[in-house]
Design an enzyme around this catalytic site. Structure first.
Site, short mmCIF file in Angstrom:
data_model
loop_
_atom_site.label_atom_id
_atom_site.label_comp_id
_atom_site.label_asym_id
_atom_site.label_seq_id
_atom_site.Cartn_x
_atom_site.Cartn_y
_atom_site.Cartn_z
N LYS A 84 0.86 -1.19 0.00
CA LYS A 84 0.00 0.00 0.00
C LYS A 84 0.89 1.24 0.00
O LYS A 84 1.94 1.25 0.67
CB LYS A 84 -0.90 -0.02 1.25
CG LYS A 84 -1.92 1.11 1.32
CD LYS A 84 -2.83 0.99 2.55
CE LYS A 84 -3.88 2.10 2.62
NZ LYS A 84 -4.78 1.96 3.78
N SER B 270 -10.10 -0.13 7.26
CA SER B 270 -9.51 0.03 5.93
C SER B 270 -8.86 -1.21 5.34
O SER B 270 -8.48 -1.20 4.17
CB SER B 270 -8.47 1.17 5.95
OG SER B 270 -9.12 2.42 5.98
N SER C 270 -9.79 2.26 3.11
CA SER C 270 -8.89 2.99 2.24
C SER C 270 -7.90 2.13 1.47
O SER C 270 -7.30 2.60 0.52
CB SER C 270 -8.08 3.99 3.08
OG SER C 270 -7.24 3.31 3.99
#
Lengths: 482, 484
Positions: B76, B175, B151
């Protein structure tokens, strides 16, 4: 109307830890800009603080020296504001739960009286960097070497009533932190900085007047002047029918005046909240007790001991113990020479005058405690006179070595050898026949005074090295024989 | 190769069915040819990946290799990577190249894993739909009209689209778990403090925790084995002994007590989602688990408390983005105030600004007690709910998200509706507990997630329960259309 000045001080002291309070970067003074700032100090994304244990140890030492409560649980908070030399956009500091709670210390006033000043609290925090406005032509440079240097902010109660008291308190704090070795206390380098909260009120009033905060005063002298001039300003203002506005002011040492830092007083909302990156720090009793055991002798205790151990006056002892380097120096001289009173005189008079004149500190002075002790020993054992000793001391300040080396090299030993002295006396008598005649003719009572002339001539001839007592005896005998 | 789990790829590498370079090239080819459909990667690191794969092949040949050696993964873009841009999904960091690796990036490097690239995400991890990224929205491989969740939407889409066998992710309020649910994956958020936060760009420091997105619980165990560590650089990291999370995967579930919180099945839960979750609970009963109804009475306060605490922390955490030292700086600033206002104003997106404003307000003089302090009190009550519950049950089970993936823009005008997508995941972060989401069926051809919440440091129990479920079901093997 009689006015009273009320003063409280906030003193920032840089702690002499090797690395910063939340990072491993060095805290050494004077490096080129931004060479001692790591990713954490630059607040790079994803970096995290780790608290420096040494900073806590130093803060606890300070708290114990101030007879203060130690915060067994202390919490770092974020104080939020934007400024270019504050990389994270918040300062990590302590508010609700500081490392040092309330305490009290005694200060000594000029008239010998003592007064207690209460400590409100002291907390750990990080220093900001520096903005450099010169050399950048309309722009500003940022040096983050100082960012993250550990500070303790020492907040007093408004217990001081004059600029002199404030300076005495500041000096006391300076003396404590340097005794503890937790800071070099160099005000000129910013290791110790002072903000003064000053208000005035009519003598006898219970309520405090509106205060102004004078920021970042960087010498003892300026603290005194700034407080005086600010108190005068406030009194004049009130007497002219005006009102003091609570604000932050700066002291201009060139004009000897304070002036407002901000045109209008905006109440800053720093939005403090506990820093989620740092857990509360819990100290146990053993840890605190261990630090207590390791504390060095503090100035008050040392002063009292000097009075009893070396029979010094309280004033002399206070002067000699005001800073640890001087106290240690004195004590070595006193112990090595075995003459504590002579040692006190030499340190407080001759050495102090030399340091003052040459603008040196003990650390850069060439006279070591051992050298000075040697000098005193040579006075005591009659090798040199007090007068010659001053010459030897001069030479010492030039780095010529120990008293014995200087005396040998320059041939300054006192002449006590009777044969040599008799020869000198004979010469002086032979060369000053008229004075001898006068002496012989004079009344018994006037003779001792007249003897001085002959002694002086002999000292001159011997370049001061003749032992005055021996000279006297020989002279009397020889003159009687005339 | 891309339909294989990590566990299968590990055997493939060891049996020399393929090399790490071949495997890596295969995934890079897929990313380069297919990702335009999903927008799951922000940066693809071909050269680094191939160099790491070559090194991994040498280690494999030398016989000195940990399980992940040679396995390609995606990070990420919230994790700092030395020499490779770390944008955090924001214009603010579009030009930011960190001079250090996040601890978890280092951990994977040491394990020999290969970095394929950096995945898209909601800006600064603020969002539940991956619509707030500066690099554009990520599309859900199950239905490209729909969001992947957020997210960690880029990481989820990349794994669901078989562009990477696994990805790292982070979870502040759901997330990892919510995108796992919406993309049909296994996602685990470990206990707060289990994984180092060093080098993970902070959103809300007391809630952020790194974890992983994979197809199976077994893969999650392999990934977490490498990710978890004690790190002295993170003061909130807990010095807890490391475990081999793969060891207890095979344990039977007889005697396991599942707690079913009534508050997780109330109003707002999609009825079809509820059905899938209830059916999953029946599977657990068939595996020998006991089921107990429980109550987490302060659940309704989790979202409001979270939306005070998280913005408050983020309002301070994001102050460092000031245009002074790195990141975006506005053109020709007139003065200092202008530099701050325009740099931040031009580079932060609306959701980030909204949260900074909310947080600033909540911490302001006069509001601090009513908001921040109150929220912290609520947080303690929520934690207490769980502490009480775990006296009677081993694992708490419920839905991960109230709905399957929704369409782009569906909640764009209503931040509160968006925030409610995390209603079942947020409490876990407030309490610092580990949580995991596994697929438990489809609704309208879109995946539904089953959430398992464990006690502190009970990751192995969660992974064991998830693995046993996956041995009995095939929801985790269902792939997004057009991916295979």
């Amino acid at each position: 109307m009689e006015w009273e000045t009320v003063i409280g001080l906030e003193i920032h002291v840089q702690l002499a830890t090797r690395s910063k309070i939340f990072s491993g970067a060095s805290t050494a003074f004077g490096a080129s800009p931004n060479t001692q700032a790591c990713a954490i100090d630059l607040a790079m994304p994803g970096t995290l603080p780790v608290a420096n244990e040494e900073a806590f140890r130093f803060a606890v030492m300070f708290g114990l020296a101030m007879n203060a409560e130690i915060g067994k649980r202390s919490v770092f908070e974020r104080k939020n504001y934007f400024y270019p030399d504050l990389p994270k956009g918040y300062q990590t500091t302590q508010l609700a739960e500081p490392i040092v709670g309330s305490g009290v210390i005694e200060i000594e006033l000029g008239n010998g009286e003592r007064k207690s000043i209460r400590l409100h609290h002291a907390h750990l925090e990080e220093d900001a960097g520096k903005s450099l406005h010169e050399d950048y032509h309309g722009m500003s440079g940022i040096d983050l070497n100082r960012a993250g240097t550990p500070l303790i902010e020492i907040v007093s109660e408004p217990d001081m009533r004059s600029a002199e008291e404030a300076v005495a308190y500041l000096k006391k704090i300076h003396s404590i932190i340097t005794y503890l070795g937790i800071s070099d206390g160099e005000m000129s380098q910013g290791s110790m900085r002072c903000d003064a909260n000053v208000s005035v009120r009519l003598k006898g009033d219970e309520t405090l007047g509106t205060r102004c905060e004078i920021k970042n005063i960087n010498s003892f002298k300026f603290v005194e002047k700034a407080i005086k001039v600010e108190a005068e300003r406030q009194i004049d203002l009130i007497e002219d029918g005006g009102k003091v506005v609570q604000e932050t002011r700066l002291y201009d040492s060139e004009k000897n005046e304070t002036r407002s830092m901000r045109s209008k007083e905006v109440a800053n909302d720093y939005r403090y909240f506990p820093c989620p990156d740092l857990l509360p720090v819990i100290l146990d009793d053993d840890y605190i007790e261990q630090i207590r055991q390791s504390l060095p002798e503090l100035p008050d205790a040392k002063r009292d001991r000097f009075v009893s151990e070396y029979q010094l006056s309280s004033y002399d002892a206070a002067v000699l113990t005001a800073d640890r380097a001087t106290a240690d120096f004195y004590e070595t001289v006193a112990k090595t020479s075995g003459e504590p009173k002579l040692a006190a005189n030499w340190v407080m008079v001759d050495l102090a005058a030399h340091l003052n004149k040459s603008e040196q500190t003990l650390a850069d002075c060439k006279v070591s405690a051992e050298h000075l002790a040697g000098l005193i020993s040579r006075i005591k054992d009659g090798t040199i006179s007090g007068k010659i000793a001053k010459q030897v001391f001069e030479a010492m300040t030039e780095g010529e070595g120990s008293a014995d080396q200087i005396i040998d090299k320059r041939g300054l030993q006192q002449v006590s050898d009777t044969g040599a002295l008799e020869k000198m006396v004979d010469e002086v008598i032979a060369n000053n026949q008229s004075q001898v005649d006068n002496y012989k003719a004079a009344d018994e009572k006037k003779r001792p005074k007249m003897l001085g002339f002959f002694v002086g001539q002999i000292m001159k001839a011997s370049k001061g090295q003749a032992n005055p007592q021996a000279v006297n005896e020989i002279l009397l005998k020889k003159l009687d024989e005339q | 190769m891309h339909t294989k789990t990590i566990a299968q790829l590990v055997s493939g590498l060891r049996s020399k069915a393929f090399s790490s370079v071949e495997l890596t090239r295969h995934y890079l080819d897929r990313i380069n040819s297919l990702d335009s459909k999903y927008n799951s990667f922000v940066t693809v690191t071909d050269d680094i990946a191939l160099a790491q794969a070559e090194a991994a092949d040498q280690r494999l040949a030398a016989g000195d290799a940990s399980p992940l050696c040679g396995i390609p993964i995606a990070h990420k873009d919230i994790f700092c990577t030395l020499g490779v841009r770390t944008s955090c999904g924001s214009k603010m960091l579009d030009n930011f190249i960190a001079p250090y690796d996040a601890t978890i990036v280092e951990n994977y490097q040491r394990a020999g894993a290969v970095m394929l690239g950096k995945t898209n995400m909601d800006e600064f991890a603020m969002g539940s739909s991956n619509e707030t990224s500066y690099y554009g929205p990520v599309k859900n491989p199950w239905n490209t009209q729909c969001v992947p969740g957020g997210s960690s939407g880029g990481s989820a889409a990349a794994v669901a689209a078989l562009l990477a066998p696994a990805a790292t992710a982070s979870d502040t309020g759901g997330s990892i778990r919510q995108p796992a649910a919406l993309c049909g994956l296994t996602g685990i958020k470990p206990t707060y403090g289990r994984v180092s936060r060093w080098g993970m760009i902070a959103f809300a420091s007391s809630l952020d925790q790194a974890g992983t997105l994979t197809h199976t619980a077994e893969d999650a165990a392999i990934m977490l084995n490498a990710m978890a560590s004690f790190d002295a650089k993170d003061s909130t990291c807990v010095d807890q002994p490391l475990e081999d999370y793969t060891a207890p995967l095979g344990d039977k579930l007889d005697g396991l007590t599942l707690g079913i919180p009534e508050e997780y099945f109330g109003e707002g839960l999609n009825p079809q989602t509820a059905e899938r979750v209830q059916a999953a609970i029946k599977v657990y009963e068939s595996l020998g688990a006991k089921v107990k109804a429980i109550s987490l009475p302060h659940t309704h306060l989790a979202v409001p408390a979270y939306y005070v605490i998280a913005p408050a922390e983020c309002s301070a955490n994001l102050s460092r983005f000031d245009g002074v030292r790195y990141g975006y700086r506005c053109a020709e600033p007139k003065d200092l105030a202008d530099l701050y206002k325009r740099s931040r104003g031009e580079a932060f997106g609306d959701e980030v600004k909204r949260r900074i404003l909310v947080g600033t307000y909540a911490l302001s003089a006069g509001y601090y007690d009513a908001y921040y302090n109150k929220a912290q009190q609520v947080r303690r009550l929520i934690k207490q709910d769980f502490v009480e519950a775990f006296k009677d049950v081993d694992v708490i089970v419920g839905p991960t998200a109230p709905n399957p993936a929704f369409e782009f823009g569906a909640k764009g005008d209503d931040p509160v509706a968006m925030y409610l997508e995390d209603i079942y995941t947020i409490a876990t972060n407030l309490a610092g507990l580990p949580g995991l989401s596994i697929p438990c069926g489809l609704v309208d051809n879109k995946p539904v997630g089953l959430q398992l919440i464990g006690n502190y440091f009970a990751e192995s129990r969660l992974l064991n329960a998830a693995h046993q479920f996956q041995l009995a079901t095939d929801f985790h093997q269902q792939l997004a259309p057009e991916t295979a």
